[in-house]
Design a protein around this motif. Sequence first.
Motif, PDB file in Angstrom:
ATOM      1  N   PRO A   1       0.797  -1.234   0.000  1.00 21.26           N
ATOM      2  CA  PRO A   1       0.000   0.000   0.000  1.00 21.26           C
ATOM      3  C   PRO A   1       0.826   1.280   0.000  1.00 21.26           C
ATOM      4  N   PHE A   2       2.026   1.226   0.553  1.00 19.20           N
ATOM      5  CA  PHE A   2       2.860   2.429   0.548  1.00 19.20           C
ATOM      6  C   PHE A   2       3.610   2.522  -0.785  1.00 19.20           C
ATOM      7  N   GLN A   3       4.280   1.431  -1.132  1.00 19.78           N
ATOM      8  CA  GLN A   3       5.120   1.444  -2.338  1.00 19.78           C
ATOM      9  C   GLN A   3       4.314   1.758  -3.603  1.00 19.78           C
ATOM     10  N   LEU A   4       3.193   1.060  -3.784  1.00 17.43           N
ATOM     11  CA  LEU A   4       2.495   1.176  -5.074  1.00 17.43           C
ATOM     12  C   LEU A   4       1.729   2.484  -5.219  1.00 17.43           C
ATOM     13  N   ALA A   5       1.447   3.132  -4.084  1.00 15.63           N
ATOM     14  CA  ALA A   5       0.836   4.456  -4.166  1.00 15.63           C
ATOM     15  C   ALA A   5       1.933   5.474  -4.489  1.00 15.63           C
ATOM     16  N   MET A   6       3.048   5.378  -3.786  1.00 16.67           N
ATOM     17  CA  MET A   6       4.094   6.408  -3.883  1.00 16.67           C
ATOM     18  C   MET A   6       4.914   6.329  -5.167  1.00 16.67           C
ATOM     19  N   MET A   7       5.257   5.104  -5.603  1.00 20.26           N
ATOM     20  CA  MET A   7       6.118   4.970  -6.792  1.00 20.26           C
ATOM     21  C   MET A   7       5.506   5.699  -7.984  1.00 20.26           C
ATOM     22  N   HIS A   8       4.214   5.477  -8.188  1.00 22.91           N
ATOM     23  CA  HIS A   8       3.590   6.071  -9.371  1.00 22.91           C
ATOM     24  C   HIS A   8       3.333   7.566  -9.160  1.00 22.91           C
ATOM     25  N   LEU A   9       3.137   7.930  -7.893  1.00 25.43           N
ATOM     26  CA  LEU A   9       2.975   9.352  -7.602  1.00 25.43           C
ATOM     27  C   LEU A   9       4.275  10.111  -7.900  1.00 25.43           C
ATOM     28  N   VAL A  10       5.402   9.511  -7.571  1.00 21.73           N
ATOM     29  CA  VAL A  10       6.703  10.147  -7.834  1.00 21.73           C
ATOM     30  C   VAL A  10       6.822  10.450  -9.332  1.00 21.73           C
ATOM     31  N   ALA A  11       6.519   9.451 -10.168  1.00 21.30           N
ATOM     32  CA  ALA A  11       6.619   9.650 -11.621  1.00 21.30           C
ATOM     33  C   ALA A  11       5.640  10.733 -12.072  1.00 21.30           C
ATOM     34  N   CYS A  12       4.450  10.697 -11.496  1.00 22.86           N
ATOM     35  CA  CYS A  12       3.382  11.620 -11.894  1.00 22.86           C
ATOM     36  C   CYS A  12       3.764  13.079 -11.607  1.00 22.86           C
ATOM     37  N   ILE A  13       4.255  13.337 -10.395  1.00 24.45           N
ATOM     38  CA  ILE A  13       4.576  14.740 -10.079  1.00 24.45           C
ATOM     39  C   ILE A  13       5.891  15.180 -10.719  1.00 24.45           C
ATOM     40  N   ALA A  14       6.823  14.218 -10.844  1.00 22.92           N
ATOM     41  CA  ALA A  14       8.091  14.557 -11.521  1.00 22.92           C
ATOM     42  C   ALA A  14       7.808  14.978 -12.963  1.00 22.92           C
ATOM     43  N   ALA A  15       6.795  14.379 -13.561  1.00 22.01           N
ATOM     44  CA  ALA A  15       6.461  14.714 -14.949  1.00 22.01           C
ATOM     45  C   ALA A  15       5.634  16.003 -15.040  1.00 22.01           C
ATOM     46  N   GLY A  16       5.286  16.593 -13.888  1.00 23.06           N
ATOM     47  CA  GLY A  16       4.630  17.907 -13.906  1.00 23.06           C
ATOM     48  C   GLY A  16       3.113  17.873 -13.897  1.00 23.06           C
ATOM     49  N   ASN A  17       2.543  16.824 -13.329  1.00 24.09           N
ATOM     50  CA  ASN A  17       1.073  16.695 -13.315  1.00 24.09           C
ATOM     51  C   ASN A  17       0.486  16.960 -11.931  1.00 24.09           C
ATOM     52  N   THR A  18      -0.832  17.105 -11.893  1.00 26.59           N
ATOM     53  CA  THR A  18      -1.537  17.046 -10.611  1.00 26.59           C
ATOM     54  C   THR A  18      -1.956  15.588 -10.392  1.00 26.59           C
ATOM     55  N   ALA A  19      -2.253  15.239  -9.137  1.00 30.36           N
ATOM     56  CA  ALA A  19      -2.614  13.840  -8.880  1.00 30.36           C
ATOM     57  C   ALA A  19      -3.655  13.714  -7.780  1.00 30.36           C
ATOM     58  N   ILE A  20      -4.693  12.936  -8.086  1.00 35.39           N
ATOM     59  CA  ILE A  20      -5.580  12.444  -7.034  1.00 35.39           C
ATOM     60  C   ILE A  20      -5.176  10.996  -6.836  1.00 35.39           C
ATOM     61  N   LEU A  21      -4.830  10.661  -5.590  1.00 35.31           N
ATOM     62  CA  LEU A  21      -4.370   9.304  -5.292  1.00 35.31           C
ATOM     63  C   LEU A  21      -5.443   8.573  -4.499  1.00 35.31           C
ATOM     64  N   LYS A  22      -5.960   7.476  -5.064  1.00 38.64           N
ATOM     65  CA  LYS A  22      -7.012   6.707  -4.378  1.00 38.64           C
ATOM     66  C   LYS A  22      -6.403   5.355  -3.966  1.00 38.64           C
ATOM     67  N   PRO A  23      -5.997   5.240  -2.673  1.00 37.95           N
ATOM     68  CA  PRO A  23      -5.439   3.959  -2.226  1.00 37.95           C
ATOM     69  C   PRO A  23      -6.550   2.962  -1.907  1.00 37.95           C
ATOM     70  N   SER A  24      -6.171   1.744  -1.625  1.00 31.86           N
ATOM     71  CA  SER A  24      -7.182   0.729  -1.287  1.00 31.86           C
ATOM     72  C   SER A  24      -7.811   1.038   0.074  1.00 31.86           C
ATOM     73  N   GLU A  25      -9.066   0.725   0.197  1.00 30.94           N
ATOM     74  CA  GLU A  25      -9.790   0.951   1.451  1.00 30.94           C
ATOM     75  C   GLU A  25      -9.380  -0.046   2.534  1.00 30.94           C
ATOM     76  N   PHE A  26      -8.589  -1.100   2.166  1.00 33.13           N
ATOM     77  CA  PHE A  26      -8.269  -2.154   3.135  1.00 33.13           C
ATOM     78  C   PHE A  26      -7.061  -1.845   4.018  1.00 33.13           C
ATOM     79  N   THR A  27      -6.376  -0.740   3.765  1.00 35.08           N
ATOM     80  CA  THR A  27      -5.152  -0.469   4.532  1.00 35.08           C
ATOM     81  C   THR A  27      -5.256   0.892   5.219  1.00 35.08           C
ATOM     82  N   GLU A  28      -6.175   0.977   6.184  1.00 32.51           N
ATOM     83  CA  GLU A  28      -6.487   2.299   6.751  1.00 32.51           C
ATOM     84  C   GLU A  28      -5.312   2.934   7.479  1.00 32.51           C
ATOM     85  N   HIS A  29      -4.473   2.111   8.148  1.00 29.46           N
ATOM     86  CA  HIS A  29      -3.376   2.707   8.910  1.00 29.46           C
ATOM     87  C   HIS A  29      -2.319   3.298   7.970  1.00 29.46           C
ATOM     88  N   THR A  30      -1.990   2.532   6.923  1.00 30.80           N
ATOM     89  CA  THR A  30      -0.997   3.041   5.959  1.00 30.80           C
ATOM     90  C   THR A  30      -1.558   4.282   5.256  1.00 30.80           C
TER      91      THR A  30
END
Length: 470
Positions: A122-151
Amino acid sequence: MSDKEYPYIDLIYNQQVDNRFIIQKKSIKQRIDLLKNLEKEILLHRDEIVEALHKDFRKSKIESESTEIFPVLSEIRLFCKNLNEWSKSKSVSNNFVFFGSKAIIQIEPKGNCLIISPWNYPFQLAMMHLVACIAAGNTAILKPSEFTEHTNSVLNKILGNVFESNHVQLLYGEIDETSYILSKKFDHIHFTGSPNVGKIVMEAGAKHLSSVTLELGGKSPLVIDEAFDIKKAVSKAIWGKLINNGQTCIAPDYILIHESKEVEFVEEFKRQMEKTFGHDPKESKDLARIINTRNFNRVKDLIQNAIELGADCPYGNEYDGYELYIKPTILRNIPQEAEILKEEIFGPVFPILTYNSIENAIHYINTAEKPLALYIFSNNKELINNVTENTSSGAVMVNDLLIHIMHPNLPFGGVNNSGIGSSTGYFGFLDFSHQKPVLKVNQLFSPTKFLNYPYNAFTQKIINLMIKYL
Ligand code: NAD
């Protein structure tokens, strides 16, 4: 499509749409500074991330740091080092039609992006793609899985400390909220999850012709050659399968072993399990748990269905529903109609299938959907080439498991049912960018000058030259 209205989702979405051109104007240095701030925040919250992952599915500290935190930090560092170079416009050569012209590929941000991520990393797969997304100059809405509330809550804190919400915003939500956000127009959608939900995402993207990247799953085979060292094969298979308790998209789903080595493999497996985890692996602090009761029951049912249909189970088939624990389980002599041979397992189960010639193994792989990864344990070059060239998969790895995802210069992704598009590193950057061709034509030699009306013998000569030489 959801019937409900979600005004707070509208607000986040509209803010980002309005702001996307301002974000696009940020310099490369500003983007790198944001990535560096993100790195700092992750390091600052390192213990909290580990604690959250432990609460979500009892993931061990070593696995949380090696498979969740480290890959993200390493991705951020790779981007910080290369972003200047990657973002530069690249000149390409001309043929004689474009003599004297200037042809370049300009990299531009896609715009407003949606990233949907799964629960298993839940941490890696949300963040890895977010890094690419913002590095490329975009805005991002990140929707993680509902099953990992603490992360999710640590993710939200970290993102809130680094980004304005009109740039990056985490969106909590289940299927309804996800369907609602998916009904909106995005310039790009990046989805990681199951093939079934991937189809829903692609359909939603099609409504607005949004580009879509799908990182999906499937049944990744591990082919073990007759001459390969069985001790090594078992040790690698145990690690590759049990990391994250088998809940890894590129985990070897099933084992295809030469029939002469099956018994040796099973005996060695029992010996190494006892040596590594003791008599009761449940006591080990190293093994994560199944994410929730639904998945616990699903994996348990897959094992029991195979046994009821006549499969042998020389190890495992023990459960603790309260702890969401399934003892690592081996199944052999599995009837073809067993569900475990059809569905991605996503749990600590090792179905063993045998082959008597490598052609049978290749045929078996090719009768199923194209896998995300294909693993070959062999030192026989001819066999390796035979399997690699006669099958299709997201990736091939020889003599090891999982770590191809960490290679900084290889694309990561599936093919058809296991995914569409590539992520990570430079490929992730390109995925979130539009490669725009810009052609500045030299007026002295402009092709249209020679191809313009009125058509005559000279125009015909030019066409003849083009047909002959280009
Ligand atoms: P999933 O497809 O059930 O869920 C993924 C995301 O989609 C979640 O955020 C979820 O909230 C959302 N979602 C679920 N149902 C939806 C619906 N009907 N409409 C809209 N959104 C919906 O996947 P999962 O169970 O979270 O993760 C496991 C799957 O992900 C496995 O198939 C695994 O192989 C795959 N996976 C792939 C990769 C990869 O990089 N290729 C990585 C990890 C996991």
